[in-house]
Write a protein that holds these residues in place. Structure first.
Motif, PDB file in Angstrom:
ATOM      1  N   UNK A 296      24.799  41.477 -23.159  1.00 26.59           N
ATOM      2  CA  UNK A 296      25.019  42.142 -23.166  1.00 26.59           C
ATOM      3  C   UNK A 296      25.813  43.449 -22.268  1.00 26.59           C
ATOM      4  N   UNK A 297      27.191  44.001 -21.966  1.00 26.12           N
ATOM      5  CA  UNK A 297      27.160  45.061 -20.584  1.00 26.12           C
ATOM      6  C   UNK A 297      26.184  46.477 -21.273  1.00 26.12           C
ATOM      7  N   UNK A 298      25.867  46.927 -20.273  1.00 23.65           N
ATOM      8  CA  UNK A 298      25.464  46.907 -18.635  1.00 23.65           C
ATOM      9  C   UNK A 298      24.342  46.112 -18.044  1.00 23.65           C
ATOM     10  N   UNK A 299      24.080  44.779 -18.158  1.00 22.28           N
ATOM     11  CA  UNK A 299      23.818  43.768 -18.638  1.00 22.28           C
ATOM     12  C   UNK A 299      22.231  43.740 -17.979  1.00 22.28           C
ATOM     13  N   UNK A 300      22.036  44.713 -18.351  1.00 31.67           N
ATOM     14  CA  UNK A 300      20.191  45.499 -17.245  1.00 31.67           C
ATOM     15  C   UNK A 300      19.453  43.467 -17.439  1.00 31.67           C
ATOM     16  N   UNK A 301      19.927  43.020 -19.270  1.00 35.16           N
ATOM     17  CA  UNK A 301      18.193  42.511 -19.238  1.00 35.16           C
ATOM     18  C   UNK A 301      18.281  41.202 -18.799  1.00 35.16           C
ATOM     19  N   UNK A 302      19.342  41.423 -16.938  1.00 36.30           N
ATOM     20  CA  UNK A 302      19.658  39.061 -16.723  1.00 36.30           C
ATOM     21  C   UNK A 302      17.699  39.676 -16.410  1.00 36.30           C
ATOM     22  N   UNK A 303      17.457  38.206 -16.328  1.00 39.69           N
ATOM     23  CA  UNK A 303      16.503  37.972 -15.725  1.00 39.69           C
ATOM     24  C   UNK A 303      16.317  36.805 -15.059  1.00 39.69           C
TER      25      UNK A 303
END
Ligand code: MRU
Length: 341
Positions: free
Chosen positions: A332-339
């Motif tokens: 979910x926003x703010x999408x910090x977990x995108x790996x």
């Protein structure tokens, strides 16, 4: 399930997607140039499939080099990787897969060419197999977001034709359908090359999922009059902040979702995440020949000499995206977990 590409030991077999839905024609080739040409012409297409095809293309080019010197093998590998990388610029999966293959060569500085080839073959098959598994995981994570009885709008083609498995956005819909949810999928035809009409409608019919085809310019009216509950698309490259490149027209849908207060979801494997770029400004957008617009449906559809702007992709700003579904879960926003994989 449709096998859109397959490694056959010393050749590659792929489905020519430009002939669908009329003809189901498979092409067998030992020539990497044939595969590169197929990528350029969209016979083989869809971001995850491009990664798999890139790995197999590199393998094909190295078959004759198995008995060459190590130096000659490495030079050939570099040359072939460069040629494949020049085929299409936007889907990061293609570059990600080539980098995975080249990394293996760097990590094994003492092996002979036939050993290197075997390692590369194992790696290419792993890239294919992992994509299959990532599609399954995306399907499970994403299906939880699709309510029973939902009408869902999608764009382009994101199914088995575009991946090594059940698909990304399509995989979510397929998994929801298989779980017994009564969904109806509205498919944008996706001008100019009609991946939605030709490919997604074909896959929906094969899967027994109720589908309704709409022209791209019908999307807003469909959302308003057919009670669309959510929009879901795939991705060709996702920047670290969540900005997402996908088939031209995706951005329009995200704007429409905001206006109508419905969720806009992106579904993609973590091999589509590119954390080396902070935001979507750095994404190279492929521009295709204007002929694809002026000569549609096998006939002339614009006056000779028309000037055309034909980007194949657009970038949806992250603030319009409700969630990004990857094999690692729902971001979910703010999408910090995108790996990145
Ligand atoms: O030009 P294409 O047909 O390769 O574009 C494909 C798309 O934009 C797809 O939506 C994207 O690659 C995701 S496929 C799972």
């Amino acid at each position: 399930m449709i096998k859109s590409i397959e490694w056959c030991g010393s050749s590659v077999r792929f489905l020519d997607q430009t002939l669908l839905p009329g003809d189901e024609v498979y092409i067998d080739t030992e020539d990497p140039a044939v595969l590169i040409d197929a990528i350029k012409r969209l016979k083989v297409r869809g971001a995850p499939l491009l990664g798999i095809a890139a790995a197999y293309g590199l393998l094909l080019s190295l078959i004759p080099m198995r008995t060459a010197s190590r130096d000659a093998f490495l030079v050939a590998a570099d040359r072939s990787a460069d040629a494949i990388a020049a085929s299409r610029p936007t889907a990061v999966n293609l570059f990600w897969a080539l980098e995975r293959m080249k990394r293996l060569l760097r990590l094994n500085p003492h092996n002979a060419p036939d050993e290197l080839f075997d390692m590369l073959q194992t790696e290419a098959l792993a890239i294919h197999q992992e994509d299959r598994a990532m599609c399954d995981a995306i399907g499970v994570a994403g299906a939880a977001l699709i309510p029973d009885g939902a009408n869902v709008l999608t764009h382009c083609n994101t199914g088995a034709l575009a991946t090594g498995g059940i698909g990304t956005a399509f995989g979510v819909l397929y998994t929801a359908h298989r779980a017994g949810k009564r969904i109806v999928v509205y498919a944008d035809e996706t001008r100019p090359l009609l991946q939605g009409a030709r490919l997604t409608m074909w896959e929906l019919q094969k899967a027994g999922i109720p589908g309704v085809l709409i022209t791209d310019n019908t999307a807003a009216w469909t959302i308003r009059t057919k009670r669309i509950d959510a929009i879901i698309t795939g991705a060709d490259r996702i920047a670290a902040n969540g900005d997402t490149a996908n088939k031209i027209g995706t951005y329009n849908l995200a704007v429409l979702a905001k206006e109508h207060g419905i969720p806009f979801y992106i579904a993609a494997p973590s091999s589509t995440v590119d954390t080396s770029i902070a935001d979507g400004v750095a994404i190279v957008i492929e521009e295709r020949s204007g002929d694809e617009v002026t000569r549609s449906f096998g006939t002339t559809t614009a006056p000779a000499g028309s000037s055309v702007f034909a980007p194949a992709f657009d970038v949806t700003p992250h603030h319009l995206i409700s969630a990004i579904i990857t094999d690692r879960g729902v971001h979910r926003p703010p999408f910090r977990g995108l790996v990145q994989r």
